[in-house]
Design a protein around this motif. Sequence first.
Motif, PDB file in Angstrom:
ATOM      1  N   LYS A   1      -5.001   5.946  -5.949  1.00 32.12           N
ATOM      2  CA  LYS A   1      -5.446   4.589  -5.628  1.00 32.12           C
ATOM      3  C   LYS A   1      -5.457   4.352  -4.120  1.00 32.12           C
ATOM      4  O   LYS A   1      -6.356   3.699  -3.585  1.00 32.12           O
ATOM      5  CB  LYS A   1      -4.550   3.560  -6.314  1.00 32.12           C
ATOM      6  CG  LYS A   1      -4.743   3.467  -7.807  1.00 32.12           C
ATOM      7  CD  LYS A   1      -3.945   2.321  -8.390  1.00 32.12           C
ATOM      8  CE  LYS A   1      -4.213   2.176  -9.888  1.00 32.12           C
ATOM      9  NZ  LYS A   1      -3.457   1.041 -10.485  1.00 32.12           N
ATOM     10  N   LEU A   2      -4.451   4.877  -3.444  1.00 34.66           N
ATOM     11  CA  LEU A   2      -4.392   4.719  -1.992  1.00 34.66           C
ATOM     12  C   LEU A   2      -5.573   5.427  -1.334  1.00 34.66           C
ATOM     13  O   LEU A   2      -6.202   4.883  -0.419  1.00 34.66           O
ATOM     14  CB  LEU A   2      -3.076   5.273  -1.450  1.00 34.66           C
ATOM     15  CG  LEU A   2      -2.904   5.207   0.076  1.00 34.66           C
ATOM     16  CD1 LEU A   2      -2.974   3.763   0.564  1.00 34.66           C
ATOM     17  CD2 LEU A   2      -1.593   5.861   0.501  1.00 34.66           C
TER      18      LEU A   2
ATOM     19  N   LEU B   1       1.551   2.505  -3.483  1.00 29.50           N
ATOM     20  CA  LEU B   1       0.463   2.793  -4.414  1.00 29.50           C
ATOM     21  C   LEU B   1       0.474   4.267  -4.812  1.00 29.50           C
ATOM     22  O   LEU B   1       0.850   5.131  -4.015  1.00 29.50           O
ATOM     23  CB  LEU B   1      -0.886   2.480  -3.773  1.00 29.50           C
ATOM     24  CG  LEU B   1      -1.333   1.026  -3.664  1.00 29.50           C
ATOM     25  CD1 LEU B   1      -2.701   0.968  -2.999  1.00 29.50           C
ATOM     26  CD2 LEU B   1      -1.374   0.354  -5.020  1.00 29.50           C
TER      27      LEU B   1
ATOM     28  N   LEU C   1       0.825  -1.210   0.000  1.00 27.21           N
ATOM     29  CA  LEU C   1       0.000   0.000   0.000  1.00 27.21           C
ATOM     30  C   LEU C   1       0.860   1.261   0.000  1.00 27.21           C
ATOM     31  O   LEU C   1       0.476   2.281  -0.593  1.00 27.21           O
ATOM     32  CB  LEU C   1      -0.923   0.013   1.219  1.00 27.21           C
ATOM     33  CG  LEU C   1      -2.007  -1.066   1.287  1.00 27.21           C
ATOM     34  CD1 LEU C   1      -2.840  -0.898   2.558  1.00 27.21           C
ATOM     35  CD2 LEU C   1      -2.886  -1.032   0.058  1.00 27.21           C
TER      36      LEU C   1
END
Length: 268
Positions: free
Chosen positions: A169-170, A165, A162
Amino acid sequence: MEKHPEERLSSDADPFRGDPNFMASLARGLEVIQAFTPQRRMLSISQISQKTGIPRAAVRRCLYTLGKLGFVYAADGKHFELRPRILALGHAYLASTPLARATQPVLKHLSEMLDESCSIATLDGDDILYIARVSSSRIMTIDLDIGSRLPAWSTSMGRVLLSHLPEEKLNDLLGRITMIRYTSRTVESVPALRAELKKVRQQGYALNDQELEMGLRSIAVPLMNEQGQVHAALNVGVHAGQVSAAELRERVLPELQKAARELALLLD
């Protein structure tokens, strides 16, 4: 109220409404398969319907078809579970992906050297998907193996993935996750999680200290190609009573990083 990721499965097909090439029946069948988890290995028609949002009549037809094809069965005619043949659906990926195919020797060596469990996972939606694993002992109450999934935000490998990202998107992911307080140490808020992800990216590793399960510590690093793109994450899990967080950083992390550099040679 924010829905659990599993409850949103049926909404994934919405963008394809009106697309004449989109097979809604196939999509529903795949959603039914994904409703089964290590924690919920046996499910009734009504449970699957509630979990996926698919009408019970459609779930019944999906299960009937999957049963005829040998992918599911119900000993009592009511509670269904997956059959081993379901593994064939993922075999092509695991057999054809260099990372998944070639990592076992490196993982085995790392596990034997550290005498700890080692895993590799990729990001799949809001979860991490285990694609390789060598277990030295059982350190979790949840059985983990190739194909297992866990919420990305609450795991060391997930946080590594994560943290790399793109911002958009995160933000999307953090806006839809449901944060569960697994233990007294679990990160409690999205701002706190966001700060942790920033720290993970800066330091190059994630350390999860009993946030997912008491007694479990894990440390993870990214698997990058030469262009700096993150394809997967590699971690080591330990008993918290046997290995301190400091030892994870001082003894385990260097070996983990060394293995990551070896595995990076397999990435395009």
